[in-house]
Design a protein around this motif. Structure first.
Motif, PDB file in Angstrom:
ATOM      1  N   PRO A  47       0.821  -1.212   0.000  1.00 41.59           N
ATOM      2  CA  PRO A  47       0.000   0.000   0.000  1.00 41.59           C
ATOM      3  C   PRO A  47       0.858   1.267   0.000  1.00 41.59           C
ATOM      4  CG  PRO A  47       0.012  -1.016   2.180  1.00 41.59           C
ATOM      5  CD  PRO A  47       0.767  -1.940   1.278  1.00 41.59           C
ATOM      6  N   VAL A  48       0.243   2.356  -0.453  1.00 43.95           N
ATOM      7  CA  VAL A  48       0.894   3.663  -0.388  1.00 43.95           C
ATOM      8  C   VAL A  48       1.273   3.918   1.074  1.00 43.95           C
ATOM      9  CG1 VAL A  48       0.516   6.146  -0.651  1.00 43.95           C
ATOM     10  CG2 VAL A  48      -0.285   4.569  -2.416  1.00 43.95           C
ATOM     11  N   GLY A  49       2.457   4.438   1.276  1.00 41.94           N
ATOM     12  CA  GLY A  49       2.969   4.686   2.628  1.00 41.94           C
ATOM     13  C   GLY A  49       3.947   3.622   3.087  1.00 41.94           C
ATOM     14  N   SER A  50       4.078   2.518   2.328  1.00 40.88           N
ATOM     15  CA  SER A  50       5.054   1.479   2.668  1.00 40.88           C
ATOM     16  C   SER A  50       6.463   2.061   2.568  1.00 40.88           C
ATOM     17  CB  SER A  50       4.919   0.294   1.705  1.00 40.88           C
ATOM     18  OG  SER A  50       3.669  -0.334   1.841  1.00 40.88           O
ATOM     19  N   LYS A  51       7.321   1.645   3.509  1.00 41.73           N
ATOM     20  CA  LYS A  51       8.684   2.190   3.540  1.00 41.73           C
ATOM     21  C   LYS A  51       9.681   1.085   3.873  1.00 41.73           C
ATOM     22  CE  LYS A  51      11.292   5.972   5.682  1.00 41.73           C
ATOM     23  NZ  LYS A  51      11.183   7.103   6.615  1.00 41.73           N
ATOM     24  N   PHE A  52      10.746   1.025   3.086  1.00 37.94           N
ATOM     25  CA  PHE A  52      11.858   0.101   3.300  1.00 37.94           C
ATOM     26  C   PHE A  52      13.123   0.929   3.467  1.00 37.94           C
ATOM     27  CE2 PHE A  52       8.751  -2.500   1.279  1.00 37.94           C
ATOM     28  CZ  PHE A  52       9.002  -3.811   1.658  1.00 37.94           C
ATOM     29  N   VAL A  53      13.946   0.573   4.449  1.00 35.64           N
ATOM     30  CA  VAL A  53      15.205   1.272   4.703  1.00 35.64           C
ATOM     31  C   VAL A  53      16.303   0.236   4.853  1.00 35.64           C
ATOM     32  CG1 VAL A  53      16.473   2.780   6.295  1.00 35.64           C
ATOM     33  CG2 VAL A  53      14.021   3.162   5.906  1.00 35.64           C
ATOM     34  N   LYS A  54      17.425   0.481   4.182  1.00 36.92           N
ATOM     35  CA  LYS A  54      18.621  -0.348   4.359  1.00 36.92           C
ATOM     36  C   LYS A  54      19.719   0.544   4.916  1.00 36.92           C
ATOM     37  CE  LYS A  54      17.911  -3.708   0.697  1.00 36.92           C
ATOM     38  NZ  LYS A  54      18.447  -4.268  -0.547  1.00 36.92           N
ATOM     39  N   LYS A  55      20.245   0.151   6.082  1.00 39.39           N
ATOM     40  CA  LYS A  55      21.396   0.848   6.665  1.00 39.39           C
ATOM     41  C   LYS A  55      22.628   0.005   6.378  1.00 39.39           C
ATOM     42  CE  LYS A  55      19.053   3.434  10.275  1.00 39.39           C
ATOM     43  NZ  LYS A  55      18.984   3.684  11.720  1.00 39.39           N
ATOM     44  N   LYS A  56      23.645   0.635   5.812  1.00 38.42           N
ATOM     45  CA  LYS A  56      24.840  -0.070   5.356  1.00 38.42           C
ATOM     46  C   LYS A  56      26.055   0.305   6.189  1.00 38.42           C
ATOM     47  CE  LYS A  56      22.850  -0.268   0.827  1.00 38.42           C
ATOM     48  NZ  LYS A  56      23.033  -0.080  -0.600  1.00 38.42           N
ATOM     49  N   TYR A  57      26.784  -0.721   6.591  1.00 38.00           N
ATOM     50  CA  TYR A  57      27.955  -0.553   7.448  1.00 38.00           C
ATOM     51  C   TYR A  57      29.233  -0.507   6.614  1.00 38.00           C
ATOM     52  CZ  TYR A  57      24.804  -1.530  11.274  1.00 38.00           C
ATOM     53  OH  TYR A  57      23.770  -1.469  12.172  1.00 38.00           O
ATOM     54  N   PRO A  58      30.254   0.232   7.077  1.00 35.21           N
ATOM     55  CA  PRO A  58      31.489   0.367   6.296  1.00 35.21           C
ATOM     56  C   PRO A  58      32.323  -0.905   6.257  1.00 35.21           C
ATOM     57  CG  PRO A  58      31.735   1.472   8.396  1.00 35.21           C
ATOM     58  CD  PRO A  58      30.292   1.039   8.300  1.00 35.21           C
ATOM     59  N   LYS A  59      32.168  -1.779   7.250  1.00 35.58           N
ATOM     60  CA  LYS A  59      32.889  -3.054   7.255  1.00 35.58           C
ATOM     61  C   LYS A  59      32.150  -4.017   8.174  1.00 35.58           C
ATOM     62  CE  LYS A  59      36.040  -1.640  10.919  1.00 35.58           C
ATOM     63  NZ  LYS A  59      37.416  -1.489  11.328  1.00 35.58           N
ATOM     64  N   VAL A  60      32.411  -5.281   7.992  1.00 36.28           N
ATOM     65  CA  VAL A  60      31.796  -6.303   8.829  1.00 36.28           C
ATOM     66  C   VAL A  60      32.214  -6.063  10.272  1.00 36.28           C
ATOM     67  CG1 VAL A  60      31.711  -8.775   9.319  1.00 36.28           C
ATOM     68  CG2 VAL A  60      31.679  -7.977   6.958  1.00 36.28           C
ATOM     69  N   GLY A  61      31.256  -6.051  11.180  1.00 34.44           N
ATOM     70  CA  GLY A  61      31.528  -5.844  12.597  1.00 34.44           C
ATOM     71  C   GLY A  61      31.503  -4.393  13.036  1.00 34.44           C
ATOM     72  N   ALA A  62      31.354  -3.462  12.108  1.00 36.83           N
ATOM     73  CA  ALA A  62      31.299  -2.043  12.482  1.00 36.83           C
ATOM     74  C   ALA A  62      30.059  -1.796  13.336  1.00 36.83           C
ATOM     75  CB  ALA A  62      31.269  -1.163  11.242  1.00 36.83           C
ATOM     76  N   LYS A  63      30.155  -0.871  14.256  1.00 35.07           N
ATOM     77  CA  LYS A  63      29.045  -0.563  15.164  1.00 35.07           C
ATOM     78  C   LYS A  63      28.062   0.449  14.588  1.00 35.07           C
ATOM     79  CE  LYS A  63      30.725  -2.859  18.740  1.00 35.07           C
ATOM     80  NZ  LYS A  63      30.407  -4.248  18.773  1.00 35.07           N
ATOM     81  N   MET A  71      13.204   3.478   0.335  1.00 32.92           N
ATOM     82  CA  MET A  71      12.141   3.373  -0.677  1.00 32.92           C
ATOM     83  C   MET A  71      10.821   3.679   0.018  1.00 32.92           C
ATOM     84  SD  MET A  71      12.786  -0.260  -2.627  1.00 32.92           S
ATOM     85  CE  MET A  71      11.294  -0.121  -3.606  1.00 32.92           C
ATOM     86  N   VAL A  72      10.037   4.592  -0.535  1.00 29.14           N
ATOM     87  CA  VAL A  72       8.722   4.928   0.008  1.00 29.14           C
ATOM     88  C   VAL A  72       7.716   4.858  -1.135  1.00 29.14           C
ATOM     89  CG1 VAL A  72       7.313   6.670   1.166  1.00 29.14           C
ATOM     90  CG2 VAL A  72       9.736   6.445   1.747  1.00 29.14           C
ATOM     91  N   LYS A  73       6.630   4.116  -0.923  1.00 27.69           N
ATOM     92  CA  LYS A  73       5.597   4.027  -1.955  1.00 27.69           C
ATOM     93  C   LYS A  73       4.668   5.226  -1.833  1.00 27.69           C
ATOM     94  CE  LYS A  73       2.646   0.914  -4.454  1.00 27.69           C
ATOM     95  NZ  LYS A  73       2.070  -0.425  -4.520  1.00 27.69           N
ATOM     96  N   THR A  74       4.587   6.001  -2.924  1.00 30.23           N
ATOM     97  CA  THR A  74       3.820   7.250  -2.909  1.00 30.23           C
ATOM     98  C   THR A  74       2.623   7.233  -3.854  1.00 30.23           C
ATOM     99  OG1 THR A  74       5.260   8.214  -4.589  1.00 30.23           O
ATOM    100  CG2 THR A  74       5.860   8.595  -2.268  1.00 30.23           C
TER     101      THR A  74
END
Length: 136
Positions: A47-63, A71-74
């Motif tokens: 549905p409109v209003g759906s939102k997906f967020v991917k947070k990406k880390y600089p290296k494996v194990g980074a805090k 992505m937001v469905k409009t």
């Protein structure tokens, strides 16, 4: 460190730099997505209003993650253009442009059968739904 070619892409490292490169990504969705997929576990007409967020880390194990893609469905026309794509650097909130010759929408066009959501996001969603079912 995460290959710079991965930072502004939504795909896993194997698709860009090879199967032996590592990257860590957290995938989030908003309550609109959770409610829809809980009621429709195999459907992809988000549905409109759906939102997906991917947070990406600089290296494996980074805090701390470096970049977020969103992505937001409009709209609800059944096209990839129903989704707004953006990314930002998390340290200062600065908007970023995609790298390479393919835009976010160009890439996500391939995922029409999944409502334009990447395989990685869908796999994370299936795992989340399975975990909810176990708890429930």
């Amino acid at each position: 460190p995460m290959d710079p070619r991965l930072l502004t892409l939504c795909v896993g490292p194997g698709m860009v730099v090879g199967p032996h490169d590592a990257a860590e990504v957290d995938i989030y969705v908003n309550p609109v997505v959770v409610a829809y997929r809980t009621k429709n576990p195999r459907a992809f007409a988000y549905p409109v209003g759906s939102k997906f967020v991917k947070k990406k880390y600089p290296k494996v194990g980074a805090k701390t993650p470096d970049i977020a893609t969103v992505m937001v469905k409009t709209a609800d026309t059944g096209k990839v253009t129903d989704w707004e794509f953006s990314m930002k650097r998390l340290s200062d909130g600065k908007p970023l442009e995609h790298s390479g010759r393919v835009s976010c929408a160009d890439c996500h066009e391939r995922y029409k059968e999944r409502g334009y959501i990447s395989r990685e996001s869908e796999q994370a969603m299936q795992q989340f739904l399975a975990d909810l079912k176990k708890e429930g």
